[in-house]
Enzyme design. Structure first.
Site, PDB file in Angstrom:
ATOM      1  N   HIS A   1       1.256  -0.719  -0.200  1.00  0.00           N
ATOM      2  CA  HIS A   1      -0.131  -0.015   0.092  1.00  0.00           C
ATOM      3  C   HIS A   1       0.994   1.175  -0.435  1.00  0.00           C
ATOM      4  O   HIS A   1       0.357   2.312  -0.745  1.00  0.00           O
ATOM      5  CB  HIS A   1      -0.738  -0.085   1.110  1.00  0.00           C
ATOM      6  CG  HIS A   1      -1.443   1.284   1.454  1.00  0.00           C
ATOM      7  ND1 HIS A   1      -2.751   1.609   0.587  1.00  0.00           N
ATOM      8  CD2 HIS A   1      -1.659   2.237   2.726  1.00  0.00           C
ATOM      9  CE1 HIS A   1      -3.480   2.678   1.063  1.00  0.00           C
ATOM     10  NE2 HIS A   1      -2.817   3.650   1.834  1.00  0.00           N
TER      11      HIS A   1
ATOM     12  N   GLN B   1       3.568   1.524  -1.046  1.00  0.00           N
ATOM     13  CA  GLN B   1       4.415   2.207  -2.269  1.00  0.00           C
ATOM     14  C   GLN B   1       3.273   2.051  -3.507  1.00  0.00           C
ATOM     15  O   GLN B   1       4.158   3.134  -4.678  1.00  0.00           O
ATOM     16  CB  GLN B   1       5.484   0.490  -2.423  1.00  0.00           C
ATOM     17  CG  GLN B   1       6.249   0.027  -1.797  1.00  0.00           C
ATOM     18  CD  GLN B   1       7.390   0.412  -2.282  1.00  0.00           C
ATOM     19  OE1 GLN B   1       8.057   1.952  -3.648  1.00  0.00           O
ATOM     20  NE2 GLN B   1       8.099   1.260  -1.182  1.00  0.00           N
ATOM     21  N   ASP B   2       2.720   1.661  -3.437  1.00  0.00           N
ATOM     22  CA  ASP B   2       1.241   2.308  -4.458  1.00  0.00           C
ATOM     23  C   ASP B   2       1.002   3.336  -4.267  1.00  0.00           C
ATOM     24  O   ASP B   2       1.119   4.223  -4.879  1.00  0.00           O
ATOM     25  CB  ASP B   2      -0.061   1.334  -4.040  1.00  0.00           C
ATOM     26  CG  ASP B   2      -0.950   1.518  -4.785  1.00  0.00           C
ATOM     27  OD1 ASP B   2      -1.170   1.718  -6.034  1.00  0.00           O
ATOM     28  OD2 ASP B   2      -1.823   2.027  -4.545  1.00  0.00           O
ATOM     29  N   HIS B   3       1.115   4.117  -3.376  1.00  0.00           N
ATOM     30  CA  HIS B   3       0.246   5.408  -2.482  1.00  0.00           C
ATOM     31  C   HIS B   3       1.946   6.127  -3.207  1.00  0.00           C
ATOM     32  O   HIS B   3       1.623   7.622  -3.763  1.00  0.00           O
ATOM     33  CB  HIS B   3       0.769   6.396  -0.792  1.00  0.00           C
ATOM     34  CG  HIS B   3      -0.643   6.022  -0.202  1.00  0.00           C
ATOM     35  ND1 HIS B   3      -2.112   5.900  -1.000  1.00  0.00           N
ATOM     36  CD2 HIS B   3      -0.512   7.747   0.634  1.00  0.00           C
ATOM     37  CE1 HIS B   3      -1.928   7.106   0.621  1.00  0.00           C
ATOM     38  NE2 HIS B   3      -1.509   8.328   0.858  1.00  0.00           N
TER      39      HIS B   3
END
Length: 106
Positions: free
Chosen positions: A79, A81-83
């Site tokens: 999450h 890294q996605d952010h």
């Protein structure tokens, strides 16, 4: 500080810096739309500062990984890294939009 706590602190820092970077980029678009181009530029620089903080944390994590210190890959890590990736994309788009507003102003 136990390693698990350090990883959690790093992950939460990534999430916070990503959110702050995206928020500042969004404020840059709003400022440019209102004709406040100097404020828009300042908000883009602020966004870049938050992204630099996130990048430094990622670089530290990658260095540790390369040295054999493997961090657990958790849903929270994914999450985070996605952010960051979404914040980078949003910042890039915000810069383009601010440039467009500047051209419209001329």
């Amino acid at each position: 500080m136990p390693e698990e706590d350090a990883n959690l602190q790093t992950v939460m820092g990534l999430i916070m810096n990503g959110g702050n970077a995206k928020g500042a980029a969004f404020e840059a678009i709003k400022a440019a739309k209102a004709g406040n181009l100097d404020q828009a530029d300042a908000k883009l620089k602020e966004s870049d500062k938050f992204l630099a903080e996130a990048h430094n944390a990622q670089t530290d994590m990658l260095t540790k990984e390369a040295n054999g210190e493997h961090a657990p890959v958790t849903l929270l890590m994914v999450h985070a890294q996605d952010h960051i990736m979404n914040a980078i994309t949003f910042r890039d788009l915000a810069g383009e939009m601010v440039d467009l507003y500047k051209k419209l102003e001329d």
